[in-house]
Design an enzyme around this catalytic site. Structure first.
Site, PDB file in Angstrom:
ATOM      1  N   ARG A 206       0.752  -1.100   0.013  1.00 43.22           N
ATOM      2  CA  ARG A 206       0.000   0.026  -0.063  1.00 43.22           C
ATOM      3  C   ARG A 206       0.804   1.121   0.145  1.00 43.22           C
ATOM      4  O   ARG A 206       0.543   2.184  -0.486  1.00 43.22           O
ATOM      5  CB  ARG A 206      -0.971  -0.086   1.228  1.00 43.22           C
ATOM      6  CG  ARG A 206      -1.720  -0.893   1.209  1.00 43.22           C
ATOM      7  CD  ARG A 206      -2.707  -1.076   2.477  1.00 43.22           C
ATOM      8  NE  ARG A 206      -3.546  -2.084   2.270  1.00 43.22           N
ATOM      9  CZ  ARG A 206      -3.695  -3.025   3.722  1.00 43.22           C
ATOM     10  NH1 ARG A 206      -2.816  -2.923   4.615  1.00 43.22           N
ATOM     11  NH2 ARG A 206      -4.428  -3.987   3.339  1.00 43.22           N
ATOM     12  N   ASP A 242     -16.511  -4.653  -3.007  1.00 48.24           N
ATOM     13  CA  ASP A 242     -16.220  -5.863  -2.471  1.00 48.24           C
ATOM     14  C   ASP A 242     -17.636  -6.579  -2.505  1.00 48.24           C
ATOM     15  O   ASP A 242     -18.566  -5.855  -2.327  1.00 48.24           O
ATOM     16  CB  ASP A 242     -15.557  -5.800  -0.951  1.00 48.24           C
ATOM     17  CG  ASP A 242     -14.947  -6.888  -0.552  1.00 48.24           C
ATOM     18  OD1 ASP A 242     -13.857  -7.178  -0.382  1.00 48.24           O
ATOM     19  OD2 ASP A 242     -15.899  -7.869  -0.028  1.00 48.24           O
ATOM     20  N   ASN A 268     -19.737  -7.789  -7.226  1.00 46.10           N
ATOM     21  CA  ASN A 268     -19.016  -8.927  -7.843  1.00 46.10           C
ATOM     22  C   ASN A 268     -17.947  -8.259  -8.921  1.00 46.10           C
ATOM     23  O   ASN A 268     -18.322  -7.870  -9.858  1.00 46.10           O
ATOM     24  CB  ASN A 268     -19.742  -9.981  -8.383  1.00 46.10           C
ATOM     25  CG  ASN A 268     -18.764 -11.203  -9.059  1.00 46.10           C
ATOM     26  OD1 ASN A 268     -17.606 -11.084  -9.376  1.00 46.10           O
ATOM     27  ND2 ASN A 268     -19.331 -12.491  -9.109  1.00 46.10           N
ATOM     28  N   ASP A 289      -6.919  -6.881  -5.921  1.00 44.27           N
ATOM     29  CA  ASP A 289      -6.483  -7.681  -4.724  1.00 44.27           C
ATOM     30  C   ASP A 289      -7.270  -8.808  -4.368  1.00 44.27           C
ATOM     31  O   ASP A 289      -7.948  -8.792  -3.445  1.00 44.27           O
ATOM     32  CB  ASP A 289      -5.962  -6.817  -3.599  1.00 44.27           C
ATOM     33  CG  ASP A 289      -5.482  -7.446  -2.356  1.00 44.27           C
ATOM     34  OD1 ASP A 289      -4.856  -8.614  -2.601  1.00 44.27           O
ATOM     35  OD2 ASP A 289      -5.498  -7.033  -1.121  1.00 44.27           O
ATOM     36  N   CYS A 329      -2.481 -14.144  -3.999  1.00 45.56           N
ATOM     37  CA  CYS A 329      -2.192 -14.633  -2.818  1.00 45.56           C
ATOM     38  C   CYS A 329      -2.022 -15.987  -2.966  1.00 45.56           C
ATOM     39  O   CYS A 329      -2.182 -16.742  -1.659  1.00 45.56           O
ATOM     40  CB  CYS A 329      -2.953 -13.819  -1.468  1.00 45.56           C
ATOM     41  SG  CYS A 329      -4.647 -13.873  -1.562  1.00 45.56           S
TER      42      CYS A 329
END
Ligand code: SAH
Length: 386
Positions: A206, A242, A268, A289, A329
């Site tokens: 960030r 989100d 979505n 992310d 991730c």
């Protein structure tokens, strides 16, 4: 006679390569109960080290020491002290950060996160679960926290036959805890938030991404607004998406608290990116992310097409000269594979893109060499060439 586990030559080879896990298929004999600290021997009777034994998980052994050194409580204490001292030496501009990162601190399957005066602990194996009282004592003596919470609700605990529970281990835990990260203040729900409350592993990214933030910003998979709030100050407008209504409500609260205007919406991302493209929207700064799309090896193919899809759409929505912060991730998708996916997305979008920075999880979540499982977060800062 201490509890003893005998492993195969193949298991021995793994240990020699520095990997701390032995799979059940490499266990030849186990005179031990689940959760025991055990002596690990070769078939020829040689002492290889000591580890935590599980009688359920596919990961049957998590090594604590090599050779003769016994992992008594003092060793656990020294390792926790070392992990904390390292974090304190980093000069982290935040009151929330990771103190103990499991295997990377030679405390396998133990996570400890600090949120101001409160600590959150996760013990993700039978052996670490049994060591929890030692961990709690050491943390109390070293840090005098106002409360310690066990967030032992990750599903991986069930692979070890352990219950999924959230419980206060010491002191009190308020409903909301105030912390700051960089210039942003957050109210965090330690009991119900994702992970242990915040995505602490993205702090350094960030900060780095902020240096490039400009113009109209789109933050996708925003959770409670980590990227939007840190980078938004430098932008003329910020939209955040989100899928979780709770997360979006928290973005709005955090935005008001920090005086950053964020248009936070439930949606979505796959649908929203298409909808934005249809109406001709354009952005100068975009963050992707997403959650780990590839939670297992078998999910890699589908995950890759998911990553490609969002990167392709984002590159199309980006103005020339714009910045894309794109993350994965999933440790099942390597850095090279992720780079390839993003490259293919750029080809399909018909754009030229430079890599400005290659980044990973923050410094308080270090990667253990030889243990790819500890390198999970990849983050690329890309620029779309005019
Ligand atoms: N960027 C965040 C962390 C993101 S975690 C930060 O810096 O803190 C991933 C988030 O994606 C979660 O909050 C989850 O609710 C959300 N999510 C998962 N699938 C989604 C989807 N298809 N569309 C939008 N959000 C999604």
């Amino acid at each position: 006679m201490p509890a003893t586990v005998v492993i195969s030559p193949r298991g021995e080879q793994r240990l020699q390569g520095g990997h701390p896990w032995i799979y059940r298929s490499d266990i030849i004999d186990a005179a031990a109960a689940g959760g025991d600290r055990v002596l690990v021997r070769s078939r020829r009777g040689q002492t290889l080290g000591h580890g935590l034994y599980s009688d359920r998980s596919l990961i049957a052994l998590r090594m604590l020491t090599d050779g003769e050194q016994e992992p008594d409580d003092r060793l656990i204490e020294r390792r926790i002290h070392d992990a904390i001292a390292f974090r304190e030496s980093l000069g982290i501009d935040a009151t929330a950060y990771r103190l103990v990162h499991g295997e990377s601190d030679r405390l396998p399957s133990l996570i400890v996160d600090r949120y101001g005066d409160y600590l959150v602990v996760q013990a993700l194996s039978q052996g670490m679960d049994r060591l929890t009282p030692v961990v709690v004592r050491v943390l109390q003596e070293r840090l005098s926290p106002r409360g310690i919470l066990a967030r032992n609700d990750p599903r991986t605990r069930t692979l070890d036959g352990l219950p999924q529970i959230v419980e206060v281990l010491a002191g009190d835990i308020p409903d909301l805890v105030q912390v700051h990260e960089l210039q942003v203040e957050y109210e965090v729900d330690l009991r119900h938030g994702q992970k242990t409350g915040l995505f602490l592993d993205q702090r350094d990214n960030r900060a780095a991404a902020s240096l490039y933030a400009h113009g109209r910003m789109l933050d996708c998979f925003s959770y409670n607004g980590g990227f939007a709030l840190t980078m938004g100050r430098r932008c003329s407008a910020v939209i955040a998406f989100d899928a979780s209504a709770d997360a979006v409500a928290r973005i709005t609260l955090n935005a008001a608290r920090n005086g950053v205007a964020v248009d936070a919406r439930v949606g979505n991302v796959f649908d929203e990116l298409r909808a934005l493209e249809r109406v001709g929207e354009r952005f100068d700064t975009i963050v992707l992310d997403p959650p780990a799309f590839a939670k297992s090896k078998s999910a890699v193919e589908k995950a890759s097409s998911g990553y490609k899809e969002i990167n392709l759409r984002a590159l199309k929505l980006l103005n020339p000269g714009g910045i894309l912060v794109t993350c994965s991730c999933s440790y099942n998708i390597s850095e090279a594979a992720f780079g390839e996916i993003v490259y293919e997305a750029s080809v399909d979008a018909g754009v030229h893109v430079t890599i400005v920075e290659k980044r990973m999880q923050g410094r308080d979540h270090p990667v253990l060499l030889g243990v790819p499982e500890t390198y999970y977060l990849k983050c690329l800062l890309l620029r779309k060439l005019p």
